[in-house]
Design an enzyme around this catalytic site. Structure first.
Site, short mmCIF file in Angstrom:
data_model
loop_
_atom_site.label_atom_id
_atom_site.label_comp_id
_atom_site.label_asym_id
_atom_site.label_seq_id
_atom_site.Cartn_x
_atom_site.Cartn_y
_atom_site.Cartn_z
N LYS A 23 -20.58 32.25 19.19
CA LYS A 23 -21.37 31.51 18.19
C LYS A 23 -22.86 31.80 18.38
CE LYS A 23 -21.47 26.79 18.31
NZ LYS A 23 -22.84 26.26 18.40
N SER A 24 -23.34 31.72 19.62
CA SER A 24 -24.77 31.93 19.87
C SER A 24 -25.20 33.33 19.43
CB SER A 24 -25.07 31.78 21.37
OG SER A 24 -24.83 30.47 21.78
N ARG A 28 -27.70 34.67 16.17
CA ARG A 28 -28.87 35.51 16.45
C ARG A 28 -28.77 36.85 15.72
NH1 ARG A 28 -28.32 31.73 20.27
NH2 ARG A 28 -30.05 31.17 21.65
N ARG A 123 -30.52 14.57 16.28
CA ARG A 123 -30.83 15.48 17.40
C ARG A 123 -32.33 15.75 17.50
NH1 ARG A 123 -26.39 20.10 17.70
NH2 ARG A 123 -27.36 20.35 19.75
N GLN A 170 -32.38 27.15 23.01
CA GLN A 170 -32.87 26.94 21.64
C GLN A 170 -34.39 26.78 21.63
OE1 GLN A 170 -30.48 23.76 19.98
NE2 GLN A 170 -28.62 25.00 20.08
N ASP A 316 -21.98 23.53 27.51
CA ASP A 316 -21.04 23.23 26.41
C ASP A 316 -19.60 23.09 26.90
OD1 ASP A 316 -23.21 23.33 24.75
OD2 ASP A 316 -22.87 25.40 24.10
N ARG A 347 -22.30 13.46 24.49
CA ARG A 347 -21.04 13.94 25.08
C ARG A 347 -20.69 13.25 26.39
NH1 ARG A 347 -21.58 20.38 23.35
NH2 ARG A 347 -20.82 20.06 21.23
#
Ligand code: SPQ
Length: 430
Positions: A23-24, A28, A123, A170, A316, A347
């Site tokens: 995903k990351s 990008r 967030r 991030q 994560d 979480r």
């Protein structure tokens, strides 16, 4: 009962899975391709909702992006060709899209407005709006730029040296993406090393940077050139099956083509330190990202302490590590992980609440949790992802070792990062 997914216990898990693209790296690849000159081709792109939100935002910024299944073609015309969007940029559930794109919008020559879903609205954005303002960006937003919706009036920025209070890829990436379009040089110094996909991808697109321990420096006004990117399998998605293989009896799972970038492999270190039977082989490098095949088998596990610089390397994976720890002998303590409170959900709270419903002995702390392993068998019940993909997948794996039926409410959130998750689970369950 609301719409839910029923998952029952399994007697073993056996077979081979190729997890979807990282995903990351997928996010990008779209961003770098959109600001580069020339064509970029992205293969094995993750077709999860988060990455589709990134494509949608860059299309609204005028970039031509062609999708042929999981191969994406981006017709890059350079950063200065991005256009003022006539619509609001909607990042959906994706924190990565929101924070990284803010770096680019700050250095643009236009006005833009960014929103996301209910979770994104909670967030923290000040962690990026504050350093971007220091570079000269004109940003406004709810509570003075702490939360979405956020508006940006882009303009000329100046490079800064920024000691980041958090180890966050991030934050680092947002500032570096602004930095390569600023005057002067920009340096980000982290307290611990976070994932370095931005740094690796900047090089792959012909950019310059220097890395000195926890310090990353980029020159301003860089022009990038389109390239071809092969996205490795996502270790954060593989993590659910790595843990499943270790805790479900009589199991053996082979995971193919998984990214093993050292800034992401904390989950492998934890499995090895807890005593898991795991082997890594067929190691190779593609687009400066290392990949390998990983086999995991049913294991007898011991509790450990997880803290310090290991945390950003597995942040994560903590929900699924918490489940792993319920099956280990003794106590597992997770510390220094207060960042968990500002993810798609808090979480710490959601893991403790949902695993407790299933009978786990687990306690929340200020910066993590304590798990008392093997104290009782887990039992199926009605649980809830709270709209968090990683909580949903962790609960599905918990259901595999629980007595009776588990009903997962809000399971659809899983499509944010792993749309084929249940198909893959069904493929190896016996
Ligand atoms: O994109 P988003 O919503 O922030 O996704 C998460 C996830 O669980 O998929 C976090 F909730 O991953 C982040 C990760 O926690 C993705 C990411 C990145 O691609 O740069 C970095 C990490 O966040 P951070 O805040 O530590 O930089």
């Amino acid at each position: 009962m609301k719409v839910h997914k029923k998952v029952t216990s399994v007697s073993s898990l056996n077979g081979t899975i190729t997890v979807p693209g990282d995903k990351s790296i997928s996010h990008r690849a779209i961003m770098f391709g959109s600001i580069s000159i020339g064509k970029t081709i992205v293969r094995n792109f993750l077709l999860g909702e988060d990455c589709l939100s990134t494509i949608d935002c860059f299309r609204k910024l005028g970039v031509e992006i062609i999708q042929k299944e999981d191969e994406i073609e981006i017709i890059g015309k350079g950063f200065n060709a991005l256009k003022e969007p006539c619509q609001i940029l909607d990042v959906g559930n994706s924190g990565t899209t929101a924070r990284l794109i803010l770096g680019l919008l700050s250095a643009s020559n236009f006005y833009s407005c960014l929103v996301g879903d209910e979770s994104i609205a909670k967030r923290p954005m000040k962690r990026v709006t504050e350093p971007l303002r220091k570079m000269g960006a004109t940003i406004d937003g709810r509570e003075n730029g702490k939360f979405t919706p956020i508006t940006v009036r882009g303009g000329t920025l100046s490079g800064i040296t920024y000691p980041s209070p958090v180890a966050s890829a991030q934050v680092k990436s947002s500032i570096l993406l602004a930095g390569i379009h600023s005057t002067g040089t920009t340096t980000v110094i982290e307290p611990n090393k976070s994932r370095d996909h931005t740094e690796r991808m900047l090089k792959a697109f012909g950019g310059n940077l220097s890395i000195d321990g926890l310090k990353v420096t980029v020159a301003g006004n860089q022009n990038l050139i389109g390239t071809e990117i092969q996205v490795p399998g996502d270790i954060s998605s593989a993590a659910f099956f790595l843990v499943a293989g270790a805790i479900v009896p009589n199991s053996s799972i082979l995971l193919k083509d998984v990214g093993i970038n050292p800034t992401r492999t904390g989950i492998i270190d934890v499995l090895i330190n807890m005593g898991a039977s795991i082997s890594i082989f067929n190691e190779r490098v593609k687009n400066s990202e290392p990949i390998a095949d990983i086999r995991v088998e049913t294991s007898s596990l011991n509790g450990i302490e997880i803290s310090g610089e290991l945390i950003p390397r597995l942040i994560d994976e903590i929900p699924i590590i918490a489940l792993l720890a319920t099956q280990a002998k003794g106590i597992t303590t997770i510390k220094d992980a207060a960042e968990l409170k500002v993810k798609e959900t808090n979480r710490i709270d959601t893991v403790v609440k949902e695993l407790s419903k299933m009978g786990a002995h687990i306690k929340a702390t200020d910066d993590g949790m304590v798990i008392y392993g093997q104290e009782s068998d887990l039992k199926g019940t009605v649980v809830n992802s709270h709209g968090d993909h990683r909580i949903g997948m962790m609960l599905a794996i918990a259901a595999c070792i629980s007595k009776g039926e588990t009903h997962i409410e809000n399971y659809e959130a899983i499509s944010v990062s792993y749309p084929m998750f249940f198909e893959h689970l069904d493929h190896i369950r016996q």
